[in-house]
Design a protein around this motif. Structure first.
Motif, PDB file in Angstrom:
ATOM      1  N   ALA A  45       0.890  -1.215   0.116  1.00  0.00           N
ATOM      2  CA  ALA A  45      -0.070   0.251  -0.099  1.00  0.00           C
ATOM      3  C   ALA A  45       0.911   1.355   0.026  1.00  0.00           C
ATOM      4  N   ARG A  46       1.928   1.211   0.892  1.00  0.00           N
ATOM      5  CA  ARG A  46       2.835   2.317   0.865  1.00  0.00           C
ATOM      6  C   ARG A  46       3.611   2.689  -0.504  1.00  0.00           C
ATOM      7  N   GLU A  47       4.066   1.300  -1.027  1.00  0.00           N
ATOM      8  CA  GLU A  47       4.670   1.635  -2.473  1.00  0.00           C
ATOM      9  C   GLU A  47       4.013   1.926  -3.346  1.00  0.00           C
ATOM     10  N   GLU A  48       2.479   1.647  -3.447  1.00  0.00           N
ATOM     11  CA  GLU A  48       1.367   2.058  -4.615  1.00  0.00           C
ATOM     12  C   GLU A  48       1.348   3.771  -4.364  1.00  0.00           C
ATOM     13  N   ALA A  49       0.982   4.193  -3.158  1.00  0.00           N
ATOM     14  CA  ALA A  49       0.782   5.586  -2.815  1.00  0.00           C
ATOM     15  C   ALA A  49       1.997   6.371  -3.281  1.00  0.00           C
ATOM     16  N   TYR A  50       3.286   5.920  -3.003  1.00  0.00           N
ATOM     17  CA  TYR A  50       4.373   6.331  -3.400  1.00  0.00           C
ATOM     18  C   TYR A  50       4.540   6.617  -5.101  1.00  0.00           C
ATOM     19  N   MET A  51       4.384   5.500  -5.730  1.00  0.00           N
ATOM     20  CA  MET A  51       4.389   5.323  -7.253  1.00  0.00           C
ATOM     21  C   MET A  51       3.179   6.522  -7.690  1.00  0.00           C
ATOM     22  N   LEU A  52       1.960   6.370  -7.207  1.00  0.00           N
ATOM     23  CA  LEU A  52       1.227   7.233  -7.758  1.00  0.00           C
ATOM     24  C   LEU A  52       1.283   8.548  -7.667  1.00  0.00           C
ATOM     25  N   ARG A  53       2.009   8.874  -6.458  1.00  0.00           N
ATOM     26  CA  ARG A  53       2.416  10.416  -6.247  1.00  0.00           C
ATOM     27  C   ARG A  53       3.505  10.848  -7.178  1.00  0.00           C
ATOM     28  N   ASN A  54       4.507   9.996  -7.336  1.00  0.00           N
ATOM     29  CA  ASN A  54       5.410  10.268  -8.425  1.00  0.00           C
ATOM     30  C   ASN A  54       5.488  10.099  -9.724  1.00  0.00           C
ATOM     31  N   PHE A  55       4.461   9.401 -10.278  1.00  0.00           N
ATOM     32  CA  PHE A  55       4.375   8.795 -11.612  1.00  0.00           C
ATOM     33  C   PHE A  55       3.031   9.067 -11.955  1.00  0.00           C
TER      34      PHE A  55
END
Length: 70
Positions: A45-55
């Motif tokens: 969940a944290r990785e997906e939130a990070y990826m969505l914010r950055n990409f």
């Protein structure tokens, strides 16, 4: 193209299942459930939130095209 958003986690899960089968250990399978929950909600969940914010849209398009697990 990828078959999974999280191939490393699918691989680690398969390894844990294989070890449980090889050892004939029920404990390994009991531990698998909390491990999967921790991976899904604590890590993925944290990785997906990070990826969505950055990409943003690029990652959203990737998520639409590829399954989460298999």
């Amino acid at each position: 193209m990828s078959l999974s958003w999280n191939p490393i986690y699918v691989s680690l899960t398969a390894i844990e299942i294989g070890v449980g089968l090889a050892l004939g250990s029920t404990a390994v399978f009991i531990i698998l459930i909390p491990t999967l929950l921790l991976m899904r909600y604590g890590v993925i969940a944290r990785e997906e939130a990070y990826m969505l914010r950055n990409f943003n849209e690029e990652y959203a398009a990737y998520k639409r095209a590829v399954r989460r697990w298999l």
